[in-house]
Design an enzyme around this catalytic site. Structure first.
Site, PDB file in Angstrom:
ATOM      1  N   TYR A 149       0.854  -1.202   0.000  1.00  0.00           N
ATOM      2  CA  TYR A 149       0.000   0.000   0.000  1.00  0.00           C
ATOM      3  C   TYR A 149       0.889   1.251   0.000  1.00  0.00           C
ATOM      4  CZ  TYR A 149      -3.063   3.559   2.157  1.00  0.00           C
ATOM      5  OH  TYR A 149      -3.742   4.710   2.458  1.00  0.00           O
ATOM      6  N   LYS A 153       1.570   4.222  -2.968  1.00  0.00           N
ATOM      7  CA  LYS A 153       1.428   5.655  -2.669  1.00  0.00           C
ATOM      8  C   LYS A 153       2.692   6.404  -3.095  1.00  0.00           C
ATOM      9  CE  LYS A 153      -2.635   6.057  -0.581  1.00  0.00           C
ATOM     10  NZ  LYS A 153      -3.731   6.734  -1.311  1.00  0.00           N
ATOM     11  N   LYS A 192     -10.146   1.355  11.008  1.00  0.00           N
ATOM     12  CA  LYS A 192      -8.833   1.615  11.602  1.00  0.00           C
ATOM     13  C   LYS A 192      -8.947   1.573  13.122  1.00  0.00           C
ATOM     14  CE  LYS A 192      -6.756   3.818   7.941  1.00  0.00           C
ATOM     15  NZ  LYS A 192      -5.685   4.745   7.661  1.00  0.00           N
ATOM     16  N   ARG A 283       4.853   5.791  15.028  1.00  0.00           N
ATOM     17  CA  ARG A 283       4.650   6.749  13.939  1.00  0.00           C
ATOM     18  C   ARG A 283       3.983   7.997  14.503  1.00  0.00           C
ATOM     19  NH1 ARG A 283       1.996   4.275   8.950  1.00  0.00           N
ATOM     20  NH2 ARG A 283       4.143   3.849   8.392  1.00  0.00           N
TER      21      ARG A 283
HETATM   22  P1  NAD Z   1     -12.271   5.285   1.837  1.00  0.00           P
HETATM   23  O1  NAD Z   1     -11.971   3.846   1.567  1.00  0.00           O
HETATM   24  O2  NAD Z   1     -13.384   5.578   2.781  1.00  0.00           O
HETATM   25  O3  NAD Z   1     -12.544   6.051   0.473  1.00  0.00           O
HETATM   26  C1  NAD Z   1     -11.999   5.663  -0.740  1.00  0.00           C
HETATM   27  C2  NAD Z   1     -13.122   5.613  -1.750  1.00  0.00           C
HETATM   28  O4  NAD Z   1     -12.580   5.254  -3.028  1.00  0.00           O
HETATM   29  C3  NAD Z   1     -14.178   4.538  -1.418  1.00  0.00           C
HETATM   30  O5  NAD Z   1     -15.451   5.129  -1.294  1.00  0.00           O
HETATM   31  C4  NAD Z   1     -14.104   3.588  -2.595  1.00  0.00           C
HETATM   32  O6  NAD Z   1     -15.364   3.039  -2.974  1.00  0.00           O
HETATM   33  C5  NAD Z   1     -13.545   4.479  -3.691  1.00  0.00           C
HETATM   34  N1  NAD Z   1     -12.958   3.680  -4.764  1.00  0.00           N
HETATM   35  C6  NAD Z   1     -12.132   2.606  -4.626  1.00  0.00           C
HETATM   36  N2  NAD Z   1     -11.857   2.091  -5.829  1.00  0.00           N
HETATM   37  C7  NAD Z   1     -12.511   2.862  -6.743  1.00  0.00           C
HETATM   38  C8  NAD Z   1     -12.619   2.811  -8.159  1.00  0.00           C
HETATM   39  N3  NAD Z   1     -12.001   1.858  -8.875  1.00  0.00           N
HETATM   40  N4  NAD Z   1     -13.372   3.746  -8.779  1.00  0.00           N
HETATM   41  C9  NAD Z   1     -14.036   4.708  -8.061  1.00  0.00           C
HETATM   42  N5  NAD Z   1     -13.960   4.795  -6.710  1.00  0.00           N
HETATM   43  C10 NAD Z   1     -13.214   3.885  -6.068  1.00  0.00           C
HETATM   44  O7  NAD Z   1     -10.887   5.924   2.326  1.00  0.00           O
HETATM   45  P2  NAD Z   1     -10.613   7.308   3.070  1.00  0.00           P
HETATM   46  O8  NAD Z   1     -10.295   7.007   4.478  1.00  0.00           O
HETATM   47  O9  NAD Z   1     -11.697   8.278   2.752  1.00  0.00           O
HETATM   48  O10 NAD Z   1      -9.255   7.733   2.357  1.00  0.00           O
HETATM   49  C11 NAD Z   1      -9.231   8.607   1.235  1.00  0.00           C
HETATM   50  C12 NAD Z   1      -7.827   8.633   0.672  1.00  0.00           C
HETATM   51  O11 NAD Z   1      -6.901   9.061   1.672  1.00  0.00           O
HETATM   52  C13 NAD Z   1      -7.329   7.280   0.168  1.00  0.00           C
HETATM   53  O12 NAD Z   1      -6.570   7.466  -0.988  1.00  0.00           O
HETATM   54  C14 NAD Z   1      -6.443   6.804   1.284  1.00  0.00           C
HETATM   55  O13 NAD Z   1      -5.441   5.919   0.832  1.00  0.00           O
HETATM   56  C15 NAD Z   1      -5.848   8.114   1.780  1.00  0.00           C
HETATM   57  N6  NAD Z   1      -5.416   8.021   3.187  1.00  0.00           N
HETATM   58  C16 NAD Z   1      -6.350   7.860   4.152  1.00  0.00           C
HETATM   59  C17 NAD Z   1      -5.945   7.736   5.475  1.00  0.00           C
HETATM   60  C18 NAD Z   1      -6.946   7.534   6.575  1.00  0.00           C
HETATM   61  O14 NAD Z   1      -6.519   7.404   7.721  1.00  0.00           O
HETATM   62  N7  NAD Z   1      -8.244   7.498   6.312  1.00  0.00           N
HETATM   63  C19 NAD Z   1      -4.582   7.768   5.793  1.00  0.00           C
HETATM   64  C20 NAD Z   1      -3.656   7.918   4.765  1.00  0.00           C
HETATM   65  C21 NAD Z   1      -4.090   8.062   3.461  1.00  0.00           C
END
Ligand code: NAD
Length: 322
Positions: A149, A153, A192, A283
């Site tokens: 993952y 990124k 989480k 972290r």
């Molecule tokens: P989340 O999983 O709630 O949201 C991601 C969304 O992307 C989901 O609704 C999912 O359905 C959609 N998705 C996945 N594949 C898809 C596709 N092929 N086409 C269209 N939509 C698609 O995650 P989040 O917590 O809202 O995180 C948002 C972003 O922030 C992500 O990129 C995540 O990696 C990054 N991030 C989040 C955190 C955290 O703690 N939440 C930490 C670090 C990075």
């Protein structure tokens, strides 16, 4: 009227970003595989579509949006990203989304695009001491993330930076550190640690037991989702290309996190430490760069955010028991 595209608008952070943009008077298009799970979307247009498909990306990026926010990813907590079983999907799915969304934006001459990277890009060797992790932005290389993952990124950060260099796009990259709050995954295997703690404590009887993955001494920091959205917009509208940490620097051990939630719940449980997927030993968000360049730092305490999150998860637990 300014316009914005939110990719991943059915997800946890994307849903909040759409709400914020609407409050600010934007015309908003959201795209996701699904609608938000716990609320109705307020987007002007919500496209159910798969952003791994180039044709869908070209269709949704049909105009020169003022701002694009790219949150879509195959994503989850430790039980999803650190178990090894989902690595090929994570890399293929998230990589394809970033390749196609970014290229569609470049072809439509969209200038300003935000990308949500992660603290998971930081090298394992700097996060072995739970009391003294190093997550300064310039410590990312030589790269050695502890998960695929994190590698995806890091690849995508480089992809966005290459489009900045070669096509003059104003890319903005944040490395998020554990974003939490109500209206997020809490019991679907992608939750989480803050949501998992709240659920376990809400379900337990006072005086009972709760399971914790690992010895509980591993450390993390957690940022409330509203603050994440605020920091993200300040970055996106700034002149700082990034990457930059967006997180809290209030570091706690996982045992301390459990103690705060127990205190909020008014319950005393015995912690039972069991084996589980863990991630790095320590972290914390290093906020020196964002404070210096953007003059921003989070203002809410961890406890304040946990109070809101616990109240919401307790309600979900109660409803699901009916
Ligand atoms: P989340 O999983 O709630 O949201 C991601 C969304 O992307 C989901 O609704 C999912 O359905 C959609 N998705 C996945 N594949 C898809 C596709 N092929 N086409 C269209 N939509 C698609 O995650 P989040 O917590 O809202 O995180 C948002 C972003 O922030 C992500 O990129 C995540 O990696 C990054 N991030 C989040 C955190 C955290 O703690 N939440 C930490 C670090 C990075």
């Amino acid at each position: 009227m300014p316009s914005a595209l939110v990719c991943g608008a059915g997800g946890f952070i994307g849903t909040r970003m759409v709400e914020k943009l609407k409050e600010q008077g934007f015309w908003v298009r959201g795209v996701d595989l699904k609608y938000p799970e716990f609320s109705d979307t307020v987007a002007d247009d919500f496209v159910i579509g798969d952003l791994r498909e180039q044709i869908i990306c070209r269709q949704v990026v049909d105009r020169k949006f003022d701002e694009v926010y790219q949150f879509a990813a195959d994503m989850g907590g430790a039980g999803f990203v650190f178990v090894g079983d989902n690595d090929a999907d994570i890399m293929h799915n998230s990589g394809s989304i970033n390749l196609n969304v970014l290229d569609a934006c470049a072809k439509r001459n969209v200038k300003r695009i935000f990308y949500s990277s992660s603290a998971c890009i930081y090298p394992l060797y700097n996060q072995l001491d739970p009391d003294n992790p190093n997550c300064a932005e310039d410590s990312a290389y030589p790269a050695n993330p502890d998960s695929d993952y994190g590698w995806e990124k890091l690849f995508s950060e480089r992809l966005y930076l290459a489009y900045h260099r070669n096509y003059g796009m104003e890319v903005r990259i944040a490395r998020y550190h554990n974003i939490f709050g109500p209206f997020g995954s809490w019991n679907d295997g992608r939750e989480k640690s803050p949501a998992a703690m709240c659920r376990k404590i809400a379900m337990a009887k006072d005086g009972g037991e709760m399971e914790i993955w690992g010895d509980g001494k591993q450390t993390r920091s957690f940022l409330y989702v509203d603050e994440c959205v605020e920091g993200t917009q300040i970055l996106t509208r700034s002149n700082w290309t990034g990457p930059v940490n967006i997180g809290s620097d209030e570091m706690v051990s996982i045992d301390q996190l459990a103690d705060i939630v127990m205190d909020i719940a008014g319950k005393k449980l015995t912690k039972v430490h069991i084996e589980g997927p863990l991630g790095v030993r320590g972290r914390n968000s290093d906020n020196r760069l964002i404070e210096k360049e953007l003059g921003w730092r989070p203002s809410k305490s961890l406890r304040e955010g946990l109070e809101k999150t616990y109240a919401w998860i307790e309600e979900q637990v109660r409803k699901s028991a009916l």
